[in-house]
Motif scaffolding. Structure first.
Motif, PDB file in Angstrom:
ATOM      1  N   HIS A 187     -39.463 -86.286  -4.871  1.00 28.19           N
ATOM      2  CA  HIS A 187     -39.084 -84.943  -5.289  1.00 28.19           C
ATOM      3  C   HIS A 187     -39.092 -83.889  -4.184  1.00 28.19           C
ATOM      4  N   ALA A 188     -39.735 -84.183  -3.036  1.00 29.45           N
ATOM      5  CA  ALA A 188     -39.911 -83.106  -2.046  1.00 29.45           C
ATOM      6  C   ALA A 188     -38.748 -82.985  -1.074  1.00 29.45           C
ATOM      7  N   SER A 189     -37.953 -84.055  -0.919  1.00 30.66           N
ATOM      8  CA  SER A 189     -36.884 -84.080   0.087  1.00 30.66           C
ATOM      9  C   SER A 189     -37.455 -83.755   1.463  1.00 30.66           C
ATOM     10  N   ALA A 190     -38.565 -84.399   1.792  1.00 28.75           N
ATOM     11  CA  ALA A 190     -39.295 -84.112   3.027  1.00 28.75           C
ATOM     12  C   ALA A 190     -38.850 -85.051   4.134  1.00 28.75           C
ATOM     13  N   ALA A 191     -39.153 -84.628   5.370  1.00 26.42           N
ATOM     14  CA  ALA A 191     -38.883 -85.462   6.539  1.00 26.42           C
ATOM     15  C   ALA A 191     -40.172 -86.023   7.124  1.00 26.42           C
ATOM     16  N   ASN A 192     -41.296 -85.328   6.899  1.00 25.88           N
ATOM     17  CA  ASN A 192     -42.570 -85.744   7.450  1.00 25.88           C
ATOM     18  C   ASN A 192     -43.623 -85.823   6.347  1.00 25.88           C
ATOM     19  N   LEU A 193     -44.564 -86.719   6.542  1.00 23.48           N
ATOM     20  CA  LEU A 193     -45.652 -86.898   5.589  1.00 23.48           C
ATOM     21  C   LEU A 193     -46.950 -87.019   6.378  1.00 23.48           C
ATOM     22  N   TRP A 194     -47.904 -86.162   6.049  1.00 20.31           N
ATOM     23  CA  TRP A 194     -49.211 -86.177   6.704  1.00 20.31           C
ATOM     24  C   TRP A 194     -50.253 -86.702   5.697  1.00 20.31           C
ATOM     25  N   VAL A 195     -50.954 -87.750   6.065  1.00 19.00           N
ATOM     26  CA  VAL A 195     -51.965 -88.352   5.193  1.00 19.00           C
ATOM     27  C   VAL A 195     -53.301 -88.331   5.931  1.00 19.00           C
ATOM     28  N   THR A 196     -54.277 -87.692   5.321  1.00 22.06           N
ATOM     29  CA  THR A 196     -55.624 -87.603   5.898  1.00 22.06           C
ATOM     30  C   THR A 196     -56.611 -88.274   4.955  1.00 22.06           C
ATOM     31  N   CYS A 197     -57.455 -89.113   5.516  1.00 23.98           N
ATOM     32  CA  CYS A 197     -58.461 -89.828   4.711  1.00 23.98           C
ATOM     33  C   CYS A 197     -59.811 -89.696   5.402  1.00 23.98           C
ATOM     34  N   GLU A 198     -60.723 -88.981   4.758  1.00 22.93           N
ATOM     35  CA  GLU A 198     -62.097 -88.839   5.253  1.00 22.93           C
ATOM     36  C   GLU A 198     -63.034 -89.464   4.224  1.00 22.93           C
ATOM     37  N   VAL A 199     -63.811 -90.446   4.650  1.00 27.80           N
ATOM     38  CA  VAL A 199     -64.751 -91.127   3.758  1.00 27.80           C
ATOM     39  C   VAL A 199     -66.127 -91.121   4.408  1.00 27.80           C
ATOM     40  N   ASP A 200     -67.054 -90.425   3.788  1.00 27.73           N
ATOM     41  CA  ASP A 200     -68.440 -90.337   4.255  1.00 27.73           C
ATOM     42  C   ASP A 200     -69.327 -90.354   3.010  1.00 27.73           C
ATOM     43  N   PRO A 201     -69.509 -91.543   2.397  1.00 32.70           N
ATOM     44  CA  PRO A 201     -70.152 -91.643   1.072  1.00 32.70           C
ATOM     45  C   PRO A 201     -71.441 -90.830   0.967  1.00 32.70           C
ATOM     46  N   PRO A 202     -71.605 -90.165  -0.197  1.00 34.11           N
ATOM     47  CA  PRO A 202     -70.733 -90.179  -1.387  1.00 34.11           C
ATOM     48  C   PRO A 202     -69.587 -89.175  -1.321  1.00 34.11           C
ATOM     49  N   TYR A 203     -69.320 -88.616  -0.120  1.00 36.23           N
ATOM     50  CA  TYR A 203     -68.235 -87.644   0.051  1.00 36.23           C
ATOM     51  C   TYR A 203     -66.949 -88.371   0.445  1.00 36.23           C
ATOM     52  N   ALA A 204     -65.827 -87.882  -0.055  1.00 35.95           N
ATOM     53  CA  ALA A 204     -64.520 -88.377   0.367  1.00 35.95           C
ATOM     54  C   ALA A 204     -63.485 -87.287   0.133  1.00 35.95           C
ATOM     55  N   ARG A 205     -62.532 -87.223   1.030  1.00 40.33           N
ATOM     56  CA  ARG A 205     -61.420 -86.266   0.894  1.00 40.33           C
ATOM     57  C   ARG A 205     -60.137 -86.974   1.294  1.00 40.33           C
ATOM     58  N   ILE A 206     -59.187 -87.006   0.367  1.00 37.88           N
ATOM     59  CA  ILE A 206     -57.866 -87.581   0.618  1.00 37.88           C
ATOM     60  C   ILE A 206     -56.853 -86.452   0.509  1.00 37.88           C
ATOM     61  N   GLU A 207     -56.054 -86.289   1.551  1.00 38.50           N
ATOM     62  CA  GLU A 207     -55.089 -85.185   1.579  1.00 38.50           C
ATOM     63  C   GLU A 207     -53.715 -85.728   1.959  1.00 38.50           C
ATOM     64  N   VAL A 208     -52.708 -85.322   1.184  1.00 39.22           N
ATOM     65  CA  VAL A 208     -51.321 -85.713   1.438  1.00 39.22           C
ATOM     66  C   VAL A 208     -50.482 -84.442   1.512  1.00 39.22           C
ATOM     67  N   SER A 209     -49.810 -84.238   2.639  1.00 38.68           N
ATOM     68  CA  SER A 209     -48.967 -83.043   2.838  1.00 38.68           C
ATOM     69  C   SER A 209     -47.560 -83.476   3.219  1.00 38.68           C
ATOM     70  N   ASP A 210     -46.602 -82.633   2.829  1.00 44.29           N
ATOM     71  CA  ASP A 210     -45.212 -82.900   3.208  1.00 44.29           C
ATOM     72  C   ASP A 210     -44.559 -81.590   3.619  1.00 44.29           C
ATOM     73  N   ASP A 211     -43.417 -81.685   4.272  1.00 38.94           N
ATOM     74  CA  ASP A 211     -42.670 -80.491   4.690  1.00 38.94           C
ATOM     75  C   ASP A 211     -41.400 -80.339   3.865  1.00 38.94           C
ATOM     76  N   GLY A 212     -41.487 -80.660   2.589  1.00 39.36           N
ATOM     77  CA  GLY A 212     -40.320 -80.627   1.722  1.00 39.36           C
ATOM     78  C   GLY A 212     -40.084 -79.274   1.092  1.00 39.36           C
ATOM     79  N   GLN A 213     -39.495 -79.309  -0.109  1.00 36.27           N
ATOM     80  CA  GLN A 213     -39.035 -78.086  -0.744  1.00 36.27           C
ATOM     81  C   GLN A 213     -40.125 -77.349  -1.498  1.00 36.27           C
TER      82      GLN A 213
END
Length: 539
Positions: free
Chosen positions: A452-478
């Motif tokens: 749905h985003a019609s993006a050209a780039n995708l940024w995926v960040t994965c931080e895992v430090d139990p019991p903490y975790a952060r998953i982030e997905v970014s795009d440069d779409g619409q």
């Protein structure tokens, strides 16, 4: 057996006339052969055999050439036949009655037997031989009955696990409906336990750990001012490993954290034992000496013992749900692959054949067919990506970051996206159920960006430090504002998954264009401190 008895009788007596007993035994056995399951004829035939055995044994013993009562051994082996039949027919009481009748007839027959025209009482040798065979027959009856029970148990072993599983799952369903959702959450139970423990004893660092695959532990909850890299291997020389193996509380004068700088430390590790099974550990540490004497250990155990059962129930519930979910995903993948996907491929081949036969002057028909072929190819690609998503799992050894990276690379290559990965994963692992939900959230976020985003780039960040975790997905779409309704439905699914693992879903626009979707589970004191020291005023 009749043939064996006939030979033994001839050897013992050397008289053909004594074979009449063998003939009588054969006649008495006819009803049991012709009607083995008849309620009356079968037992009557067997009792007739028992009476004949007793009379024949006493008579053969009296006329035996060797004397001394050993001639009874020529007939008594046949006693095994009716007794074995009763045992295999589950008639143990009837077998015991047959033994009693045989013993009585042997005793009476021995007392009334005449030898050389004179009546004589049963001799000690005769009684000894009869007792020997009766004992052997009784042991045989018991062995046959035991064998029959084993056969029945093995025959019932096939459906028994299913019946037991049905009973347990029914109970689990009833419990799950009656209790609040948080009650069956391992993370919530663990955090509540840590909070209770901090009210009865001092702890500068505290954690609840549970078993995971590969002989390692996962952190379900923890408290402390700094990041703690707990010892999570069960084969290390540590109080954690000793407490797990012994199921007894362990105290130590060194930290159970690999990241601790050193200094004076008191450590207490209490196993969470439900029945005979260790389901987890509670680790408490204080930066003072002798912080956990016996009275403190007793107060801690008063809280951990009942918590162990609650934690076991929550872990089992998570495991059952995970198994059911994975099985359903695999089933759907098989059905799609063997059904719709194959049919679409055949439709594509049909369009290719039609294109090959279109005349050169039918430009509009050719163009329509090419457009249709492109749409079919797109749908097949979508199906293949859906199959890949359904079959993707967090590998026990690879970890969450590796699973997310593989999915992002595969989808990015298929959609022509440039994928930028940032992976920061600790050696410690999150609970399997948490990792599975985080993978599904990341997959949904990547799928939304692709569709749905019609993006050209995708940024995926994965931080895992139990019991903490952060998953982030970014795009440069619409951007999210222009997404279709099915994209918003995907966001709702992600929010439900995040809530299930007590995480929070963060959706925000990305500057200058695009969308950022992040899911955060737990807290990380180290990261919170860093953010607090670098945040601008008013943030």
């Amino acid at each position: 057996m009749l043939g064996l008895v006939a030979i033994l009788t001839l050897v013992a007596t050397r008289e053909m006339g004594q074979l009449v007993w063998v003939v009588l035994l054969a006649v008495a056995g006819i009803p049991a052969v012709l009607a083995p399951r008849h309620a009356l004829l079968g037992p009557l035939g067997r009792f007739a055999e028992a009476v004949i055995i007793g009379l024949a044994a006493s008579q053969v013993a009296a006329v035996a050439v060797t004397g001394g009562g050993w001639g009874a051994s020529a007939i008594l082996p046949y006693l095994a036949v009716p007794l074995t039949v009763t045992a295999l027919s589950r008639r143990t009481r009837e077998g015991a009655a047959l033994l009693g009748v045989t013993a009585a007839v042997l005793l009476v027959g021995g007392a009334l037997t005449t030898s050389g025209g004179q009546r004589q009482l049963a001799q000690p040798w005769y009684l000894a031989v009869c007792a020997q065979w009766l004992i052997l027959a009784a042991l045989g009856l018991y062995a046959a009955a035991t064998f029959q029970r084993v056969v029945r148990a093995r025959g019932a072993a096939e459906p028994q696990p299913y019946a037991e599983a049905t009973r347990l799952l029914t109970q689990l369903r009833s419990v799950a409906r009656q209790l609040p959702g948080a009650t069956l959450d391992p993370g919530g139970i663990s955090e509540h336990l840590v909070e209770e423990l901090l009210t009865v004893t001092r702890a500068d660092r505290a954690a609840v750990l549970s078993a995971s695959g590969g002989g390692r532990l996962v952190v379900l909850a923890q408290r402390g001012a700094d990041r703690v890299d707990w010892e999570t291997t069960l084969d290390a020389d540590s109080a954690i490993a000793d407490a797990w193996a012994s199921q007894q509380p362990q105290t130590a004068h060194r930290s159970q954290a690999r990241s601790h700088p050193g200094g004076e430390v008191s450590a207490l590790v209490v196993p969470l034992v439900a029945g005979v099974r260790t389901v987890g550990l509670v680790t408490l540490e204080a930066d003072v000496a002798n912080a956990y004497p016996s009275p403190v250990v007793a107060r801690v155990r008063a809280l951990t013992d009942p918590a162990a059962l609650r934690l076991e129930a929550a872990l089992l519930f998570d495991e059952v749900r995970s198994l059911a979910t994975n099985e359903e995903r695999q089933r759907l993948a098989r059905e799609i692959h063997d059904g719709v996907a194959q049919e679409l491929v055949m439709v594509g081949y049909g369009i290719d054949n039609a294109l090959a036969t279109v005349h050169s002057d039918a430009k509009e028909t050719e163009e329509s067919l090419r457009t249709l072929r492109g749409e079919v190819t797109r749908v097949i690609t979508e199906l293949r990506l859906s199959l890949f998503e359904l079959r993707s799992e967090v590998d026990r050894h690879g970890g969450l970051a590796a699973a997310i990276a593989e999915y992002a690379r595969t989808v990015g290559a298929s959609a022509g996206l440039r994928v930028h990965l940032s992976l920061d994963e600790s050696t410690a692992r999150l609970p399997a159920a948490t990792e599975a939900e985080l993978l599904r959230i990341a997959q949904e976020a990547v799928t939304n960006a692709r569709k749905h985003a019609s993006a050209a780039n995708l940024w995926v960040t994965c931080e895992v430090d139990p019991p903490y975790a952060r998953i982030e997905v970014s795009d440069d779409g619409q951007g999210i504002a222009d997404q279709r309704p099915d994209g918003r439905y995907g966001l709702a699914i992600m929010a439900e998954r995040a809530e299930r693992i007590r995480g929070r879903l963060e959706i925000s626009p990305r500057h200058p264009s695009g969308t950022t979707v992040a899911v955060v589970v737990g807290t990380s004191p180290r990261r919170d401190n860093v953010r607090g020291s670098t945040a601008p005023e008013g943030e």
